[in-house]
Design an enzyme around this catalytic site. Structure first.
Site, PDB file in Angstrom:
ATOM      1  N   SER A 104      -9.585   0.233   7.417  1.00 31.86           N
ATOM      2  CA  SER A 104      -9.039   0.357   6.068  1.00 31.86           C
ATOM      3  C   SER A 104      -8.470  -0.916   5.475  1.00 31.86           C
ATOM      4  O   SER A 104      -8.157  -0.946   4.289  1.00 31.86           O
ATOM      5  CB  SER A 104      -7.969   1.453   6.038  1.00 31.86           C
ATOM      6  OG  SER A 104      -8.546   2.723   6.134  1.00 31.86           O
TER       7      SER A 104
ATOM      8  N   SER B 130      -9.189   2.429   3.203  1.00 28.46           N
ATOM      9  CA  SER B 130      -8.283   3.091   2.289  1.00 28.46           C
ATOM     10  C   SER B 130      -7.326   2.134   1.577  1.00 28.46           C
ATOM     11  O   SER B 130      -6.540   2.572   0.732  1.00 28.46           O
ATOM     12  CB  SER B 130      -7.459   4.127   3.065  1.00 28.46           C
ATOM     13  OG  SER B 130      -6.672   3.514   4.082  1.00 28.46           O
TER      14      SER B 130
ATOM     15  N   LYS C 111       0.837  -1.196   0.000  1.00 32.16           N
ATOM     16  CA  LYS C 111       0.000   0.000   0.000  1.00 32.16           C
ATOM     17  C   LYS C 111       0.874   1.249   0.000  1.00 32.16           C
ATOM     18  O   LYS C 111       1.902   1.306   0.684  1.00 32.16           O
ATOM     19  CB  LYS C 111      -0.912  -0.008   1.234  1.00 32.16           C
ATOM     20  CG  LYS C 111      -1.903   1.149   1.304  1.00 32.16           C
ATOM     21  CD  LYS C 111      -2.755   1.017   2.562  1.00 32.16           C
ATOM     22  CE  LYS C 111      -3.762   2.142   2.692  1.00 32.16           C
ATOM     23  NZ  LYS C 111      -4.579   2.012   3.917  1.00 32.16           N
TER      24      LYS C 111
END
Length: 478
Positions: free
Chosen positions: A181, A157, A82
Site C-alpha cells: 500500500s 491504499s 494517511k
C-alpha cells in the site's frame, strides 16, 4: 520561486529555506494550501484538511525558531498523514463510515514522532476503508484520481498521499503498507515509497481494534530519497506500547546514503517466480538494470520459485485479521461496510485454526527462504506491479500472455502480484520510478534488501535517483 516550484522542492530543502530565513513556515504552509485549493477539486487526495490547525502549527514553528529553539528534522515543512493514522484533534475516519465523525484524543506513535520533527500536518489523505483496496475509494469521500491522468486510479491504499505528493500539494507524507500500500501508489503515481523492515516503526495507535500484525507497517512517501530516509529515521525505534517493535538500535539511514552500489551483488527478476508483466513495464524496468552495473554493482539474473505462492498465506492471515479487527462491525451494521471489506471478513470466517496455522508455517518458510537469498545477494530488483495504473475499476484484461482473472474481494491481484511477498517476509522494499508505459503512466521498480537492511535499500535508491532523476517530468495535473 513560484508556488509550484516551492512545493516540488524536497522537504529537506524546504526546511533549509525556513532555517535560513528565505521563507517562513507560515508562508510555506500557505503555499501548500493554495496548491490544494487549485488541485484538490480534481484529485480528491484528502478526506480531511486542517487548515486552521496547520497554520497555527506553522506560526509556532516560526516562533520557536525566532526564540532560538532547536529545529526538528522537518521543521516547518508541510506534511500529509494517511487517514489510517490516528491524529489527536483531527478527524480520523480510517476510510470508513463507522468512523466518519471520530476525532481522537490521542496520536498514534507515528504521529507523535512526526510532530517531534517539527513538521506541519496539513491534513489526512484519502484511503480505501481500512486500507483494503489497491484502488482508493470509499463511501465517505470522492474517489481519488491519479495526477498523471484523472480518469485513472492512483493505486492504494495510500493513494491520497501519493496523489498529493505527485501533484505538488506537498513534498512528503506518510503511508502504510500491509500488502503493497506504499509501494503500489508510489509506482502508479511516479514517486518514491519505502516499506520499512517490519517492526522498525511501531504500530501503536493505528486502526481501531488492532489484531496480530503479520504484515503491516507505516512508512514514508516522498519525491526524494533523502526525504524518505530522514522521515524513516525519525519514525523508527522501539516503543513499549508495541511489543512487536524492534528493540535493537535504529541503523543510521543517512550516513552512507551517498555511498552508491559499487561492489554489491544484485539479483534481477522480472517475474519473482510468480507472474509475467506487461511489455511496457518490462521494457522500462529492463532499461533500468544496466544503471546499477554502470555504477559498479554485479548483476545476476535471479531464478526463484515459490511453492506455495506466498500470496495465499498472506491472504489467509490478512482476512483473519479483518475478522479480529472489524468482524463486530459486520455483525452490527454490515450494510455500512464497503463490499470489499465485508467480503474479506466473510472469507476470514470460513478459515479454521488449521488454515491459520498452516499460513503461519508457510510465512516462516518464506522468511527462511528470503533470509538465505539475501545471504547471497545484497539487493533484489523486481517490478513493483505488473501493469501501469488503469482506469478506475477497469483493470487490464491481460498480464503478459495470460488472461488477468486473479481477483479476490474485488481486488485485482493479477496486476499487483509482487508486493505482499515482502510484507510476509518482513524485508525492506522501496519503489523507484523507472519511466513511463502505456498511456504515459509511470512505471515503478522495487529495490528489496535483506532483513533490517533499509540503509542499503536507501543507498541503492539514491544512487539510481542520481543516475536517472525522475522529477524532470511532472504530471500535467500539477
Amino acid at each position: 520561486m513560484n508556488d509550484r516550484e516551492l512545493m516540488f522542492l524536497p522537504a529537506h530543502k524546504q526546511r533549509h529555506m525556513i532555517l535560513s530565513g528565505e521563507i517562513s513556515a507560515l508562508e510555506l504552509t500557505q503555499v501548500s494550501f493554495r496548491r490544494i485549493a487549485e488541485l484538490e477539486p480534481k484529485l480528491h487526495a484528502f478526506i480531511t484538511l486542517d487548515e486552521d490547525g496547520a497554520l497555527d502549527s506553522a506560526r509556532k514553528a516560526d516562533m520557536s525558531l525566532a526564540a532560538g529553539g532547536e529545529p526538528g528534522l522537518l521543521h516547518g515543512v508541510p506534511i500529509v498523514v494517511k487517514d489510517l493514522e490516528v491524529t489527536k484533534g483531527i478527524r480520523t475516519t480510517l476510510g470508513s463510515e463507522f468512523f466518519v465523525d471520530w476525532v481522537p484524543n490521542y496520536d498514534s506513535v507515528v504521529v507523535e514522532r512526526l510532530r517531534h520533527t517539527g513538521a506541519v500536518v496539513i491534513g489526512k489523505t484519502n484511503t480505501p476503508e481500512f486500507g483494503n483496496r489497491e484502488e482508493t475509494f470509499t463511501n465517505i469521500a470522492p474517489t481519488c484520481n491519479n495526477p498523471w491522468n484523472l480518469d485513472r486510479m492512483p493505486g492504494g491504499s495510500s493513494g491520497g498521499t501519493a496523489a498529493a505528493i505527485a501533484s505538488g500539494m506537498c513534498s512528503i507524507g506518510t503511508g502504510s503498507d500491509g500488502g503493497g500500500s506504499i509501494r503500489l501508489p508510489a509506482s502508479f503515481c511516479g514517486i518514491f515509497g519505502h516499506k520499512p523492515t517490519h517492526g522498525r516503526i511501531p504500530r501503536f495507535g493505528g486502526q481501531a481494534m488492532p489484531a496480530y500484525n503479520s504484515a503491516g507497517t507505516s512508512g514514508p512517501m516522498s519525491q526524494d530519497v533523502r526525504d524518505s530516509a530522514i522521515l524513516n529515521q525519525a519514525l523508527a525505534g522501539f516503543d513499549q506500547r508495541d511489543p512487536g517493535s524492534l528493540k535493537s538500535d535504529v541503523p543510521d539511514y543517512l550516513s552512507d546514503l551517498e555511498d552508491g552500489v559499487a561492489g554489491m551483488r544484485i539479483g534481477t527478476t522480472m517475474t519473482l517466480g510468480i507472474s509475467e508483466v506487461n511489455d511496457d513495464v518490462a521494457s522500462s524496468i529492463e532499461s533500468s538494470w544496466p544503471v546499477f552495473s554502470d555504477l559498479g554493482a554485479s548483476l545476476v539474473p535471479l531464478e526463484i520459485e515459490f511453492d506455495p505462492i506466498p500470496r495465499d498465506a498472506w491472504w489467509t492471515l490478512w482476512t483473519a485479521g479483518q475478522v479480529a479487527m472489524y468482524g463486530h462491525l459486520a455483525d452490527d451494521n454490515p450494510e455500512k461496510l464497503m463490499p470489499y471489506t465485508l467480503e474479506m471478513i466473510n472469507h476470514g470466517r470460513t478459515l479454521t485454526a488449521a488454515d491459520y496455522s498452516a499460513a503461519l508455517r508457510d510465512v516462516q518458510n518464506l522468511q527462511l527462504k528470503l533470509h538465505q537469498l539475501f545471504e547471497e545477494f545484497d539487493l533484489v530488483l523486481a517490478p513493483t506491479n505488473a501493469a501501469v495504473a488503469w482506469p478506475h475499476l477497469n483493470p487490464p484484461t491481460k498480464i503478459g500472455s495470460a488472461t488477468n482473472d486473479d481477483e479476490m474481494a474485488g481486488i485485482n491481484y493479477g496486476a499487483i502480484p509482487f508486493t505482499m511477498i515482502f510484507n510476509s517476509s518482513f524485508n525492506p522494499a522501496s519503489s523507484v520510478p523507472t519511466g513511463f508505459g502505456e498511456g504515459g503512466m509511470p512505471v515503478g521498480m522495487q529495490i528489496v534488501g535483506g532483513y533490517d537492511q533499509d540503509a542499503t535499500v536507501y543507498r541503492a535508491s539514491r544512487a539510481f535517483e542520481q543516475a536517472r532523476p525522475w522529477t524532470d517530468i511532472r504530471p500535467e495535473t500539477s
